[in-house]
Design an enzyme around this catalytic site. Sequence first.
Site, PDB file in Angstrom:
ATOM      1  CG  ASP A 125      -0.395  -0.361   2.506  1.00  0.00           C
ATOM      2  OD1 ASP A 125       0.797  -0.718   2.549  1.00  0.00           O
ATOM      3  OD2 ASP A 125      -1.107  -0.285   3.514  1.00  0.00           O
ATOM      4  CB  THR A 127       5.218   0.386  -2.793  1.00  0.00           C
ATOM      5  OG1 THR A 127       6.024  -0.091  -1.718  1.00  0.00           O
ATOM      6  CG2 THR A 127       6.072   0.472  -4.050  1.00  0.00           C
ATOM      7  CB  THR A 147       1.689  -7.678   1.197  1.00  0.00           C
ATOM      8  OG1 THR A 147       1.780  -8.021   2.579  1.00  0.00           O
ATOM      9  CG2 THR A 147       0.221  -7.587   0.837  1.00  0.00           C
ATOM     10  CG  ASP A 149       1.058  -8.535   5.833  1.00  0.00           C
ATOM     11  OD1 ASP A 149       1.659  -9.521   6.291  1.00  0.00           O
ATOM     12  OD2 ASP A 149       1.487  -7.369   5.937  1.00  0.00           O
ATOM     13  CG  MET A 191       5.110 -11.895  10.157  1.00  0.00           C
ATOM     14  SD  MET A 191       6.305 -11.471   8.872  1.00  0.00           S
ATOM     15  CE  MET A 191       7.675 -10.876   9.850  1.00  0.00           C
ATOM     16  N   GLY A 192       1.173 -10.737   9.514  1.00  0.00           N
ATOM     17  CA  GLY A 192      -0.075 -10.310   8.895  1.00  0.00           C
ATOM     18  C   GLY A 192      -0.482  -8.872   9.180  1.00  0.00           C
ATOM     19  CD  GLN A 296       4.812 -16.054   9.314  1.00  0.00           C
ATOM     20  OE1 GLN A 296       3.596 -16.038   9.341  1.00  0.00           O
ATOM     21  NE2 GLN A 296       5.531 -15.372  10.196  1.00  0.00           N
ATOM     22  NE  ARG A 297       9.110  -9.645   4.405  1.00  0.00           N
ATOM     23  CZ  ARG A 297       9.435  -8.630   5.222  1.00  0.00           C
ATOM     24  NH1 ARG A 297       8.617  -8.289   6.197  1.00  0.00           N
ATOM     25  NH2 ARG A 297      10.543  -7.963   5.053  1.00  0.00           N
TER      26      ARG A 297
END
Length: 370
Positions: A125, A127, A147, A149, A191-192, A296-297
């Site tokens: 968002d 960016t 993302t 998320d 995450m999230g 997670q990334r």
Amino acid sequence: MSLAQTCPAIRRMAIITGGGDCPGLNAVIRAVAKDAFHCNIDVQGIEDGYLGLIENRFRQLQPQELSGILRRGGTILGSNNKANPSQFAVGKNPDGTPIFRDFTEDCLRHLRNRKIEAMVVIGGDGTMTSAANFASHGISVVGVPKTIDNDIQGTEITFGFQTAVDTATDALDKVRTTADSHHRAMVVEVMGRNAGWIALHAGVASGSDVILIPEIPFDIDAICETIHNRERQNKRSTILCVSEGARPRDGQQFVAKVDPTSPDPIRLGGVGKFVAEALEKRTGIESRYVVLGHVQRGGVPCPADRVLSTLLGHHAMMLLREGKVGRMVAVQNGRLTDVDLQEPAGRQRLVPVDHPLVSAARAVGTSFGD
Ligand code: F6P
């Protein structure tokens, strides 16, 4: 029809990856750049997100750089989640607060001097908001949302999300076996940000007994009750999938860190520890917690994300062909489409509390701690 017959009227374009990284970024770069190379378009990669644009760091992408990157995590261009071109920290005031400067004009000058005729911006968002600002200054920009998320307004899915769900599900599955051995409660913090999509999907996929998401504030007594019920049924363990943004009904989100130089200064974290300690204290049942964090990334994108990234990258190039700029590619009702670049600005796509997956989870006995 050959691609060359329908090439965009562009001689040079740029690609940039901004914000926190996620699996699938390279697959988008590949989809965009391969298409551009077919059309003899010179492709400039901007290094380290908007930081590279501010610092005028571009590099010409070569076709051989695209080999093998479909399945590679991260981004070959690098990224940065602090560099907001219109508000970039250049130092500190005596009281420690950051001194910001607007670098928009510098960025526009770098793009114009390098004769960049179009830019594909891959990011979240924040960016996209900066991309919309460049578009308002006459730069031909197409955005591609990313993302883990899955919280970007305007699109129902972002690439990176499904890989993160795979990773979290795998961790939850593993935690179950050790929790069973020891009659424990195990909390896995995922995450999230402020959206519970990762927790909801990984929680359902792993058959977690409790799922805590930011959209449904939890009551620790209700969770204790779930654990006691499971004990009465001779269940060997309780697995809790907890979103980093989850918060108690009568409390706040848990903040791990505040970075005032970042466009999104709050870093969430700590709810997993809080829940595990509260459960052990109240129920007497041994409880442990795991914070999955950036695992997670990272890693290779799952096949679904490779496919989605390729589709979105291709759609971005199709928009450039049509001269349809100032748009963000999106998925709505399962179909590729595009929305205004401003669409995600300042908003997050949260889990509706009556989402079908929430109902399905409740129907199989999962508690949301409410
Ligand atoms: O937005 C992606 C994300 O991984 C969030 O899930 C998490 O809250 C945040 O970024 C972590 O940011 P950082 O990489 O700055 O620690």
